[in-house]
Design an enzyme around this catalytic site. Structure first.
Site, PDB file in Angstrom:
ATOM      1  N   SER A 249       0.870  -1.191   0.077  1.00 50.19           N
ATOM      2  CA  SER A 249      -0.193  -0.228  -0.061  1.00 50.19           C
ATOM      3  C   SER A 249       0.991   0.734  -0.242  1.00 50.19           C
ATOM      4  O   SER A 249       2.021   1.037   0.212  1.00 50.19           O
ATOM      5  CB  SER A 249      -0.799  -0.675   0.687  1.00 50.19           C
ATOM      6  OG  SER A 249       0.137   0.144   2.318  1.00 50.19           O
ATOM      7  N   LYS A 250       0.453   2.647  -0.491  1.00 48.72           N
ATOM      8  CA  LYS A 250       1.153   3.546  -0.807  1.00 48.72           C
ATOM      9  C   LYS A 250       1.556   4.014   0.633  1.00 48.72           C
ATOM     10  O   LYS A 250       3.281   4.849   0.464  1.00 48.72           O
ATOM     11  CB  LYS A 250      -0.405   4.562  -1.193  1.00 48.72           C
ATOM     12  CG  LYS A 250      -0.644   5.107  -2.277  1.00 48.72           C
ATOM     13  CD  LYS A 250       0.171   6.089  -2.788  1.00 48.72           C
ATOM     14  CE  LYS A 250      -0.024   6.266  -4.776  1.00 48.72           C
ATOM     15  NZ  LYS A 250       0.729   6.041  -5.230  1.00 48.72           N
ATOM     16  N   ARG A 251       0.813   4.211   1.764  1.00 46.73           N
ATOM     17  CA  ARG A 251       1.454   4.150   3.174  1.00 46.73           C
ATOM     18  C   ARG A 251       2.763   3.100   3.550  1.00 46.73           C
ATOM     19  O   ARG A 251       3.484   3.929   4.140  1.00 46.73           O
ATOM     20  CB  ARG A 251       0.811   4.269   4.313  1.00 46.73           C
ATOM     21  CG  ARG A 251       0.019   4.802   4.593  1.00 46.73           C
ATOM     22  CD  ARG A 251      -1.301   4.225   6.112  1.00 46.73           C
ATOM     23  NE  ARG A 251      -2.345   3.012   6.026  1.00 46.73           N
ATOM     24  CZ  ARG A 251      -2.333   2.672   6.549  1.00 46.73           C
ATOM     25  NH1 ARG A 251      -1.000   1.967   7.555  1.00 46.73           N
ATOM     26  NH2 ARG A 251      -2.826   1.254   5.856  1.00 46.73           N
ATOM     27  N   ARG A 252       2.858   2.147   2.821  1.00 43.11           N
ATOM     28  CA  ARG A 252       3.981   1.649   3.006  1.00 43.11           C
ATOM     29  C   ARG A 252       5.611   1.640   2.184  1.00 43.11           C
ATOM     30  O   ARG A 252       6.210   1.418   2.364  1.00 43.11           O
ATOM     31  CB  ARG A 252       4.192  -0.001   3.325  1.00 43.11           C
ATOM     32  CG  ARG A 252       3.163  -0.121   4.678  1.00 43.11           C
ATOM     33  CD  ARG A 252       3.225  -1.957   4.703  1.00 43.11           C
ATOM     34  NE  ARG A 252       2.554  -2.237   5.127  1.00 43.11           N
ATOM     35  CZ  ARG A 252       1.008  -2.017   6.127  1.00 43.11           C
ATOM     36  NH1 ARG A 252       0.358  -2.105   4.969  1.00 43.11           N
ATOM     37  NH2 ARG A 252       0.829  -2.459   7.585  1.00 43.11           N
TER      38      ARG A 252
ATOM     39  N   GLU B  13       6.815   5.575  -9.411  1.00 45.96           N
ATOM     40  CA  GLU B  13       7.588   6.060  -8.091  1.00 45.96           C
ATOM     41  C   GLU B  13       8.648   5.469  -8.311  1.00 45.96           C
ATOM     42  O   GLU B  13       9.634   6.688  -8.130  1.00 45.96           O
ATOM     43  CB  GLU B  13       6.299   5.350  -6.761  1.00 45.96           C
ATOM     44  CG  GLU B  13       5.060   5.729  -6.307  1.00 45.96           C
ATOM     45  CD  GLU B  13       4.793   5.380  -5.847  1.00 45.96           C
ATOM     46  OE1 GLU B  13       4.516   5.701  -4.199  1.00 45.96           O
ATOM     47  OE2 GLU B  13       3.291   4.665  -5.612  1.00 45.96           O
TER      48      GLU B  13
END
Ligand code: GLU
Length: 482
Positions: free
Chosen positions: A253-256, A263
């Site tokens: 996930s983006k958070r990780r 990216e």
């Protein structure tokens, strides 16, 4: 003789290329190149509400950046086109009509509201929502009446009363109970095919021999397998690759961290490093080699060495692989990849010394996004001293050292090289009884503003005589102010 390999990557253009999809594309490409087969790109854009040209353009651009060239597909052509599903509507229509005529499929007039009610009831009862068969055995006269009323039907496949077995090259035999199947829609009421239907028609007509894709498509494969047999087409071999998960085994996930190729590009990973690292997510080299060029990957890739367990994405390992590629790739490759990073940081990538700068700092580099910071001291711009650097430059002995260095370098003409720098530094050190850290640190700080960096002689050589003199004089002046 076995059939020549034909594989495909079939992205839906509804966003960026995710790392999981990039890995799927890579495995297909590696397999095709290893087997000297054909790699096909097919754009699955039947979800008209979510598909965009912009997304297709970005995905194709990401694939090109990774170096995954396709032999058939958008922009290339090929004898099995068109390669965009939105351009193949007539083909799906014909196939659906054939299934209708053969009695393998039926028209369904149920309203969305009714179907939603059924689903809700199944959920409330804790069962798998399944089509309840309302239109399955409807008399033809009733179908005609509905159509005269202007109801546009969907077309559903008549599900068999039997379990389905999928033989998977990676996962072995996978069984699906018949209760999981139901009469599923193959053509929507507006004539658009569903994913499972379009994919089977296309894979069959495009002569796909192996379907390599992520494990989350396994339940689809159950439906696709049935469609192959109903359509009378030979089923390809299936290889479902395990998912990529985060370090703690949760969903990426983006958070990780990074989840898309964009990216990784922005953060300064080389395409060769990304293909190398993605290949290791689920596949391993027979001799456990971990740093592999594209050619080595192609030579060694084998579906037999693809693991059935989930692969964990590890940023540190990706950096480690990238570091190797930054050091070991031809300098020209790294220089070309580095230019945009340097330009966007406001430094001039066309400086004649730029390749030498990259060569000097790449030893300690793991991402190109860190490059501008590393080479900034070589440019003629004000630099701030690191707090630790300040301590060294303000020492009393430093003033004499800087002045002595500046005078010695000014006494000689021509190019300053690392050997001259080192011998002058040494003799100044002797004269002032400075050695080791007490000699090198102030000199490094005067030249670069930093306490760490590449070999100082090489730094001085790249700065050139004039800059070395002026920086030593500036430092002598600053130190003298204390
Ligand atoms: N368009 C599908 C996806 O992006 C393709 C799946 C497949 O390879 O069949 O998930």
């Amino acid at each position: 003789m076995t059939k020549p390999v034909r594989v495909r990557f079939a992205p839906s253009p509804t966003g960026h290329l995710h790392l999981g999809n990039a890995r799927t594309a890579l495995f297909n490409w590696l397999f095709a190149r290893h087997e000297e087969g054909t790699f096909i790109l097919r754009v699955e854009d039947t979800d008209t509400a979510r598909s965009t040209d912009e997304s297709e353009r970005m995905i194709l651009d990401d694939l090109k950046w990774l170096g995954l060239d396709w032999d058939e597909g958008p922009g290339v052509g090929g004898e099995f086109g068109p390669y965009r599903q939105s351009e193949r509507a007539g083909i799906y229509q014909e196939h659906a009509e054939r299934l209708l005529a053969e009695g393998s499929a039926f028209t369904c007039y149920c309203s969305d509201e009714r179907l939603e009610e059924n689903r809700k009831r199944a959920r409330d009862e804790g069962t798998v929502p399944q089509y309840d068969g309302t239109c399955r055995d409807m008399p033809d006269s009733e179908r005609r009446a509905r159509e005269l009323d202007g109801v546009k039907p969907t077309i559903r496949l008549r599900a068999p009363d039997a379990d389905i077995v999928v033989e998977d090259m990676i996962r072995g035999r996978v069984e699906f109970g018949k209760e999981m199947l139901g009469d599923f829609i193959i053509l929507r009421s507006d004539g658009r095919p569903t994913y499972n239907f379009a994919v089977v028609v296309d894979d069959a007509l495009m002569g796909i021999t192996h379907v390599i894709r992520a494990e989350d498509h396994l339940p689809n494969t159950m439906r696709q397998q049935l469609l192959y047999s109903r359509l009378g087409y030979e089923s390809p071999l299936f290889a479902h690759v395990s998912l990529i998960v985060a370090q703690d085994r949760s969903k990426l996930s983006k958070r990780r961290g990074a989840t898309s190729l964009q990216e990784l590009r922005r953060e300064g990973f080389l395409p060769g490093a990304v293909t190398n690292y993605l290949a290791l997510l689920g596949w391993s080299h027979p001799e456990a080699k971990e740093i592999l060029s594209r050619e080595e990957l192609v030579a060694a890739f084998d579906l037999k060495r693809v693991s059935a367990s989930a692969a964990a994405f590890d940023d540190n390992k990706l950096e480690w692989v990238n570091g190797h590629h930054l050091r070991e790739s031809p300098l020209s490759v790294v220089v070309a990849a580095a230019k945009p990073f340097v330009a966007s940081a406001g430094l001039d990538p066309d400086d004649a010394r730029f390749p030498a700068m990259v060569d000097l700092v790449r030893e300690g580099l793991d991402r190109l996004s860190n490059l501008p910071g590393e080479i900034a001291p070589f440019y003629d711009r004000e630099f701030d001293l690191e707090p630790e650097a300040n301590e060294w430059i303000t020492l009393h002995e430093s003033r004499q050292l800087f002045a002595g260095l500046a005078d010695s370098f000014a006494a000689v003409q021509g190019k300053l090289d690392a050997a001259e720098f080192k011998s002058v530094l040494k003799s100044q050190g002797n004269a002032l009884s400075l050695k080791g850290k007490a000699l090198f640190m102030p000199a490094r700080v005067a030249l670069t503003g930093r306490t760490h960096g590449p070999a100082l002689g090489n730094v001085a050589e790249l700065l050139g005589r004039e800059r070395v003199i002026s920086r030593c004089r500036a430092a002598a002046g600053d130190a003298g102010k204390q």
